[in-house]
Design a protein around this motif. Structure first.
Motif, PDB file in Angstrom:
ATOM      1  N   VAL A1080      36.925  35.318  -0.974  1.00  0.00           N
ATOM      2  CA  VAL A1080      35.539  35.184  -0.519  1.00  0.00           C
ATOM      3  C   VAL A1080      34.664  35.729  -1.640  1.00  0.00           C
ATOM      4  O   VAL A1080      34.176  36.876  -1.610  1.00  0.00           O
ATOM      5  N   TRP A1081      34.514  34.929  -2.704  1.00  0.00           N
ATOM      6  CA  TRP A1081      33.909  35.415  -3.944  1.00  0.00           C
ATOM      7  C   TRP A1081      32.442  35.744  -3.766  1.00  0.00           C
ATOM      8  O   TRP A1081      31.971  36.778  -4.303  1.00  0.00           O
ATOM      9  N   ASP A1082      31.659  34.970  -3.039  1.00  0.00           N
ATOM     10  CA  ASP A1082      30.223  35.222  -2.890  1.00  0.00           C
ATOM     11  C   ASP A1082      29.973  36.539  -2.169  1.00  0.00           C
ATOM     12  O   ASP A1082      29.116  37.345  -2.575  1.00  0.00           O
ATOM     13  N   GLU A1083      30.692  36.772  -1.072  1.00  0.00           N
ATOM     14  CA  GLU A1083      30.485  37.997  -0.305  1.00  0.00           C
ATOM     15  C   GLU A1083      30.963  39.214  -1.096  1.00  0.00           C
ATOM     16  O   GLU A1083      30.353  40.295  -1.018  1.00  0.00           O
ATOM     17  N   ALA A1084      32.026  39.071  -1.865  1.00  0.00           N
ATOM     18  CA  ALA A1084      32.493  40.193  -2.694  1.00  0.00           C
ATOM     19  C   ALA A1084      31.446  40.576  -3.724  1.00  0.00           C
ATOM     20  O   ALA A1084      31.183  41.776  -3.963  1.00  0.00           O
ATOM     21  N   LEU A1085      30.803  39.590  -4.376  1.00  0.00           N
ATOM     22  CA  LEU A1085      29.739  39.880  -5.338  1.00  0.00           C
ATOM     23  C   LEU A1085      28.569  40.596  -4.674  1.00  0.00           C
ATOM     24  O   LEU A1085      27.948  41.497  -5.244  1.00  0.00           O
ATOM     25  N   ARG A1086      28.274  40.155  -3.424  1.00  0.00           N
ATOM     26  CA  ARG A1086      27.147  40.804  -2.727  1.00  0.00           C
ATOM     27  C   ARG A1086      27.408  42.286  -2.520  1.00  0.00           C
ATOM     28  O   ARG A1086      26.552  43.142  -2.769  1.00  0.00           O
ATOM     29  N   LEU A1087      28.618  42.628  -2.040  1.00  0.00           N
ATOM     30  CA  LEU A1087      28.919  44.046  -1.805  1.00  0.00           C
ATOM     31  C   LEU A1087      29.003  44.829  -3.126  1.00  0.00           C
ATOM     32  O   LEU A1087      28.646  46.022  -3.185  1.00  0.00           O
ATOM     33  N   ILE A1088      29.528  44.157  -4.176  1.00  0.00           N
ATOM     34  CA  ILE A1088      29.601  44.850  -5.480  1.00  0.00           C
ATOM     35  C   ILE A1088      28.208  45.272  -5.936  1.00  0.00           C
ATOM     36  O   ILE A1088      27.990  46.421  -6.376  1.00  0.00           O
ATOM     37  N   TYR A1089      27.249  44.397  -5.846  1.00  0.00           N
ATOM     38  CA  TYR A1089      25.902  44.727  -6.303  1.00  0.00           C
ATOM     39  C   TYR A1089      25.147  45.584  -5.297  1.00  0.00           C
ATOM     40  O   TYR A1089      24.273  46.349  -5.677  1.00  0.00           O
ATOM     41  N   MET A1090      25.497  45.480  -3.996  1.00  0.00           N
ATOM     42  CA  MET A1090      24.824  46.312  -3.007  1.00  0.00           C
ATOM     43  C   MET A1090      25.239  47.773  -3.170  1.00  0.00           C
ATOM     44  O   MET A1090      24.418  48.687  -3.030  1.00  0.00           O
TER      45      MET A1090
END
Length: 1320
Positions: A1080-1090
């Motif tokens: 789930v690449w999009d959601e993983a990027l979101r949490l990384i930047y959050m």
């Protein structure tokens, strides 16, 4: 029950031939007559009246003396030699060649010849000589044997005596002991008028011949039977009074001769062993007439008896007649009597039957006049189409007419309803054609009189001389007319009107040396000057011979059929009768292609047509052939009934069919495999239609042996029932259906709306409790007009009543309402039946009504008592079921009433009833319902019985799983409701329904137990809510979240697991790793930047992307390679299978039963070593059945279903690759984002190529036409393979099982967008 009808009688002018006729024979190939006289032999054509060829027997040839004293003793046509063989009394055997007209003597007997007889196959000839010997020769006139006629030995068939005592000690039957004392009768010599000449006759198969000769010692005639080799087989017993005539029946069963008894004159029959076997008495006194000859026709159906008076009349002349006899049901009927009077010139000199046409008789008179008679068998019956017609059938029996009234009774022949006695033998019978008067009859006798018989209108129907009750009114003589026409030439008598008869006479007319045949149509009226005679008022001449007259009962038309099939219409109503050509509605001329022996007028689709049946069983309507296997037909009330040689009886409605439709219906098999086809029924072999009763359902058939059968043809029956139901004649319809066992549902199904509107009329007409009950008990939901008794095409379906109820319930309710309104006491039993017969039987209501009847019996003395009603109810319903239903009413008086009428032991049910009576009312009803296994009602009553019974209720709920019902009943009682909810939750958890169990526990205030249930079901949202309601401390909530996340990851629910780890466990790193693991690449990027954890991008995200890229590339390559390998193998398997199928067809032909296994949809491979049995799968569930089917799909080479396995595997690969569109799309976006363009381009290219490869293979693997067999043609095809393919195309339902197994092609989701334009 057929008579002989004279079709034509052709009489030629006197032949100019010397001498008098001595012998007559018929040329079978040309139909001409061979005649021998004292001077010559001639060939004569009776159709043209010309002598074809002639040769003199006197003069130079010297076979006969010129003074005319010579004689000819035999004449026979030899078709193979194209010659005629003639034997003279002087002993010469001469051949007359037809082509050269030359005579050749082939042999001579010095002692002279007394007879010459050829075998039926013309291979042997038997000569009897003047020395009373028999000479047998071949057709080349080579002698075989010569033996004496008189032999002392009995023959090879001599009877064996077993020596059981003397005659005096034997049993003598009805003769009694006096038979042993009888003296042996003295042998009486032959009569004085016997010419003492031997008579020879052959059996039809040519294996035996019989010789009748006067014995030298005793002086009486004896018959000896010889075989084909000239060996004596048997000698007849001593028969006093046996006369010279002898004729062997062609069928080979009997030898006919004549015998003069002391008190009668009879024709007797002998078997081949010489013993007598039956006889019939001639209608003359002992010394009135003598039998000159006996002649069987070629098919053994008619025996001609040639008679002459013993004594001459006052004018010195002798009366001569020929009688035609037939047999039926072991009774001999005199059908025709040709009385030639005392004119010597008219008397027959030579008589013989035609060898080719069985009912054609040739005769030559003393004056050289040739007469040819043609008869046909016909049934003389009344032709009325109204209900007043009695369906009379008249059978001629000498001077009697046997009349049977088939509307009233069916009397087997030779018996009849009544007899009409006339003064002379009857030759023709006709019924009046006027409507309402078709029972009147006219008879033409041999002396030229017509007797009219009308129906007796007296009141003495029940009186009879023999004490039996008469079933029909007999006919009485009204008037007798003399006919001014020669009786022997009068043909086709038709009684058109009360004062109008139509008849025919045929004659040969000579014009300019040519003879033509014409027919005079005579219209006979009573002579005004002589009221006792019929005179010719007008006549019409027709060129040619008229074979038949047909009268249309509805239109009044008269149709004529000529000898060559021409059809004409007789216009008889005008002042000048005339004949015109028969034309159809379009003006086209209509003729039969061949002449027909039976004709009838009928109306087909409103147009009048003439039906005709040939002697070759072809049925025509005009010039159109309908069928070629018809044995008989009849037209009655717009119906055509036929019997066929395939032993069926068809009934077709003429008003609903065109000629083409009629032809198609008869050409088809008539639905022989369809049990509900009302047009066809099977009948006994050889059955013929005698008559059809108008406006009735009966068809009278006659069997070959003569007995009658009455059948109620379903088409006639249903048509009559529909008429009765349309006219609201319910009683007639009901009685007919009851008698003939027609399903009673038709009364309602025919027109439900009309039945319901007239239901009181139905009850009033039946007026019988038993009949109404019978109707009710036969009711069922099936619509009989769509299954058992389909509606004819011309009848539109009746409107159905608008009701949501079932049919049985509608009828029962309607009948009950009507009967209760009319007389509830009279129809009480029928009212009970309406309750019992309903789709859900209302037994309690019925029992309650019986109970009310017992409490308040009606005052009407004719009413039904409660005991009778209960007894009837027990007849309808099983006694145990009725007892249980009575117990279910909670009325103990009713229970006792039923129990008393049953076979139950009081010791069994009385203690049980007393125990129930002692209980509290609600608990009592609970006990009854539990006993009757009505657990829901038991729980309802137990819930009202009080709190002390709750444990018992809880136990009942557990045992019968009545949780939902219990929760509804105890909703107002919180403690009990909670206990029931917990019990229900335990039950749900045992059935692995954790989420529903958690909801129940959470609702009833048990959050801890609910939390455990939600956690087991992985319902993390409800679990978190329950945990917070408890409430749990934060550390336990975090621990709960980690446990739930671990379960979700195992279930590949990575996004939900990440949400739990991030929000409730407060572990963002684990949440990001869970998303990376789930791709789930999009959601993983979101949490990384959050959470500002860009370090995870380098350490985990990018390596995971490259690993996912490699995994996807490898997976696609493997899938594409496997797909290609399977596709190639599939084409090989299909090619091998097709080759095996063609090889099998070449070996076994297209009718091979296994050929269908090799159709395109099949998977059977010859030579396979694998076999599977699936006999135990039928009882499994559908899921297990599908699993078992998949187990049979083995990809191993040579397996029996390899092609299906390959198709299944290809479909799985294609579906799997197609489902990767979203996953590949997300991976491509992530690769592009992190500058992995080369990998992204490669992945997009490989995935696109994979999809294209698989999509391109779809038509090859799953072809649209693989289930359709088309005729195979081409260089590799054979005649058998092409025929088999064509037959399978004509019958696509043959390989149904195999076709059902072919997999449908998978669908590709081409609408899903997954490609990135930046990579194109």
């Amino acid at each position: 029950m057929r008579n002989l009808k004279l079709l034509k009688s052709l009489q030629s002018s006197e032949l100019q031939i010397l001498g008098s006729p001595l012998c007559l024979s018929v040329r079978s190939d040309t139909g001409s007559l061979l005649v021998a006289s004292q001077f010559c032999i001639s060939e004569y054509d009776p159709r043209t009246g010309q002598v074809v060829s002639e040769a003199s027997l006197t003069g130079l040839t010297g076979f006969l003396p010129e003074d005319g004293s010579g004689g000819v003793v035999g004449l026979q046509d030899l078709a193979e030699l194209e010659s005629a063989c003639l034997a003279t009394a002087g002993g010469d055997v001469v051949l007359f060649n037809f082509n050269t007209c030359q005579l050749e003597c082939v042999g001579s007997v010095d002692s002279g010849l007394t007879s010459m007889t050829w075998s039926p196959d013309e291979e042997l000839v038997v000569l009897t000589t003047g020395q009373e010997t028999i000479i047998m020769m071949t057709k080349e006139f080579e002698p075989i044997t010569e033996v004496g006629i008189h032999q002392d030995d009995f023959g090879e068939g001599k009877f064996i005596t077993v020596g059981w005592g003397k005659k005096e000690t034997q049993f003598h039957g009805s003769e009694g002991k006096e038979a042993a004392k009888k003296k042996i009768q003295e042998v009486q010599p032959a009569a004085d008028w016997d010419d003492r000449r031997p008579r020879v006759t052959w059996r039809g198969d040519g294996q035996l011949f019989a010789v009748s000769a006067v014995c030298k010692q005793s002086g009486n005639r004896k018959v000896r039977v010889w075989n084909r080799e000239g060996v004596l087989q048997a000698t007849s017993e001593t028969i006093n009074g046996l006369e010279a005539p002898l004729c062997w029946k062609p069928s080979g069963s009997l030898i006919a001769s004549s015998q003069r008894h002391p008190n009668k004159h009879s024709v007797v029959f002998m078997e081949k062993n010489g013993l007598l076997h039956g006889d019939f008495t001639l209608p003359f006194s002992k010394d009135q007439a003598k039998v000159k000859d006996l002649l069987w026709n070629s098919d053994s159906s008619v025996l001609a008896v040639w008679l002459e008076d013993m004594t001459a009349g006052e004018d010195g002349l002798i009366n001569t007649c020929i009688q035609l006899w037939t047999v039926g049901n072991y009774h001999w009927y005199l059908k025709q009597s040709l009385d030639f009077g005392r004119d010597a010139l008219r008397a027959p000199r030579c008589v013989c039957w035609d060898p080719e046409r069985p009912l054609r008789l040739h005769m030559l008179t003393h004056s050289w006049t040739s007469v040819t008679y043609d008869w046909s068998f016909t049934t003389d019956k009344s032709s009325g189409s109204e209900g007043s017609d009695n369906a009379n059938v008249a059978v001629i029996d000498g001077d009697k007419i046997l009349v049977t009234n088939f509307r009233q009774c069916v009397v087997p022949p030779p018996m009849c309803s009544f007899e009409l006695q006339l003064s002379s033998p009857v030759n023709q019978v006709t019924f009046l054609c006027q409507p309402q008067r078709t029972n009147q009859l006219a008879a033409l006798t041999s002396d030229g009189q017509i007797s009219l018989y009308v129906q007796d209108l007296g009141n003495d129907l029940d009186l009879s001389a023999d004490g039996f009750r008469r079933m029909s009114r007999p006919l009485v003589l009204q008037k007798t007319f003399r006919v001014c026409v020669e009786p022997l030439s009068l043909q086709q008598l038709l009684w058109l009107q009360e004062d109008l008869f139509v008849c025919l006479t045929s004659s040969l007319q000579t014009t300019s040396s040519l003879q033509t045949t014409s027919t005079l149509i005579l219209l006979l009226h009573p002579d005004p000057d002589d009221e006792d005679s019929l005179s010719v008022r007008s006549q019409v001449e027709v060129d040619g011979v008229v074979l038949s007259l047909a009268h249309g009962s509805q239109s009044g038309s008269v149709a004529l059929q000529l000898e060559h099939g021409q059809i004409r219409r007789l216009l008889y109503n005008g002042p000048d009768p005339s004949v015109e050509e028969w034309r159809d509605s379009s003006g086209c001329l209509i003729n039969f292609p061949v002449p027909c022996v039976q004709t009838a007028l009928c109306s087909i689709s409103g147009e009048e047509h003439l039906l005709g049946l040939t002697d070759r069983s072809h049925l025509y309507v005009g010039d159109t052939e309908l069928a070629s296997n018809i044995s008989s037909f009849a037209v009655c009330n717009d119906f055509l009934l036929i019997t066929t040689h395939s032993h069926t009886c068809r009934c077709l409605h003429l008003n609903t069919l065109t000629v083409k439709g009629l032809q198609a219906a008869l050409v088809s098999d008539g639905g022989q495999n369809d049990q509900n086809d009302e047009t066809l029924r099977r009948v006994e072999r050889g059955s013929r239609i005698v008559t059809v009763v108008p406006h009735d359902t009966r068809v009278i058939l006659q069997m070959p042996r003569g007995n009658l059968e009455t059948v109620h043809h379903r088409a006639l029956l249903l048509a009559q029932l529909r008429k009765w139901l349309d006219s609201l004649r319910f009683k007639d319809a009901f009685e007919c259906m009851k008698k003939l066992r027609i399903n009673m549902n038709l009364i309602y199904d025919h027109n439900p709306k009309v039945f319901l509107e007239n239901i009181q009329t139905f009850i009033t007409q039946l007026n019988s409790i038993s009949h109404i009950n019978l109707f009710l008990t036969e009711l069922k939901e099936e619509d009989t007009t769509g299954s058992m008794y389909p509606r004819p095409p011309d009848i539109s379906p009746a409107p159905q009543p608008v009701s949501l109820q079932k049919k049985v319930d509608v009828v029962c309710d309607a009948l009950r309402s009507a009967m209760e309104a009319m007389d509830p006491n009279k129809f009480f039993l029928s009212i009970l039946t309406t309750h019992v017969k309903k789709s859900v039987p209302e037994l309690e209501v019925a029992l309650q009504k019986v109970h009310e009847l017992r409490v308040n019996p009606p005052a009407d003395p004719g009413s039904v008592s409660a005991e009778e009603a209960l007894k009837y109810l027990l007849f309808l319903v099983n006694v145990n079921d009725l007892y249980d239903h009575s117990l279910g009413t909670y009325d103990f008086d009713l229970v006792l009433m039923v129990a008393e009428k049953s076979q139950k032991d009081p010791k069994e049910y009385l203690p049980f009833l007393n125990m129930l009576k002692s209980l509290e009312p609600n608990y009592q009803r609970y006990s009854i319902d539990k006993h009757l296994k009505r657990y829901r009602k038991a729980l309802q009553h137990l819930s009202r019985a009080g709190a002390e019974h709750f444990p018992e209720a809880l136990q009942l709920v557990k045992e019968q799983k009545l949780y939902s019902e219990a929760l509804r009943l105890y909703s107002a009682d919180p403690p009990h409701y909670k206990a029931l909810s917990c019990v229900y939750a335990d039950h749900l958890m045992q059935n692995q329904q954790m989420e529903q169990a958690g909801l129940l526990l959470w609702r009833c205030g048990e959050p801890a137990a609910a939390l455990q249930a939600f956690a087991s079901a992985s319902c993390w949202r409800n679990a978190v809510c329950a945990a917070q309601q408890i409430p749990l401390p934060p550390d336990q909530i975090a621990l709960l979240a980690r446990d739930l996340a671990e379960k979700l990851i195992e279930q590949r629910r990575h996004s939900e697991a990440a949400l739990l780890l991030d929000q409730y466990a407060k572990d963002c790193e684990e949440a990001i790793l869970a998303l990376i693991t789930g791709s789930v690449w999009d959601e993983a990027l979101r949490l990384i930047y959050m959470h500002n954890r860009q370090d995870i991008t380098e350490t985990n995200l990018k390596p995971a992307l490259l690993e996912a890229f490699s995994t996807q590339i490898g997976f696609l390559e493997v899938q594409v390679a496997t797909f290609t390998r399977h596709r190639i193998r599939l084409s090989v398997v299909r090619e091998q299978k097709e080759k095996h199928r063609l090889d099998m067809l070449d070996e076994d032909g297209p009718d091979c039963p296994d050929a269908e296994l090799y159709s395109e949809a099949s998977s059977v491979m010859t030579g396979s070593k694998y076999s599977h049995s699936n006999s135990r799968i039928s009882s499994r569930s559908s899921k297990n059945r599908r699993k078992a089917e998949r187990k049979k799909l083995s990809l191993k080479e040579g397996s029996p279903m390899e092609d299906r396995a390959l198709m299944y595997a290809l479909g799985e690969i294609l579906t799997t690759v197609d489902k990767m569109r979203e996953e590949v799309h997300g991976l491509l976006k992530a690769l592009v984002l992190f500058h992995f363009e080369r990998q992204a381009e490669k992945l997009q290219q490989i995935y696109e190529e994979s999809l294209q490869t698989m999509e391109a293979a779809l038509p090859e693997v799953w072809s649209d036409g693989q289930n359709i067999q088309t005729p195979l043609t081409g260089p590799n095809s054979t005649a058998n393979s092409i025929m088999a393919s064509f037959q399978q195309q004509q019958n696509p339902a043959a390989p149904q099982q195999a076709a059902a197994e072919v997999l449908a092609p998978p669908k590709m989701r081409n609408g899903v967008k997954w490609k990135l334009a930046v990579l194109s």
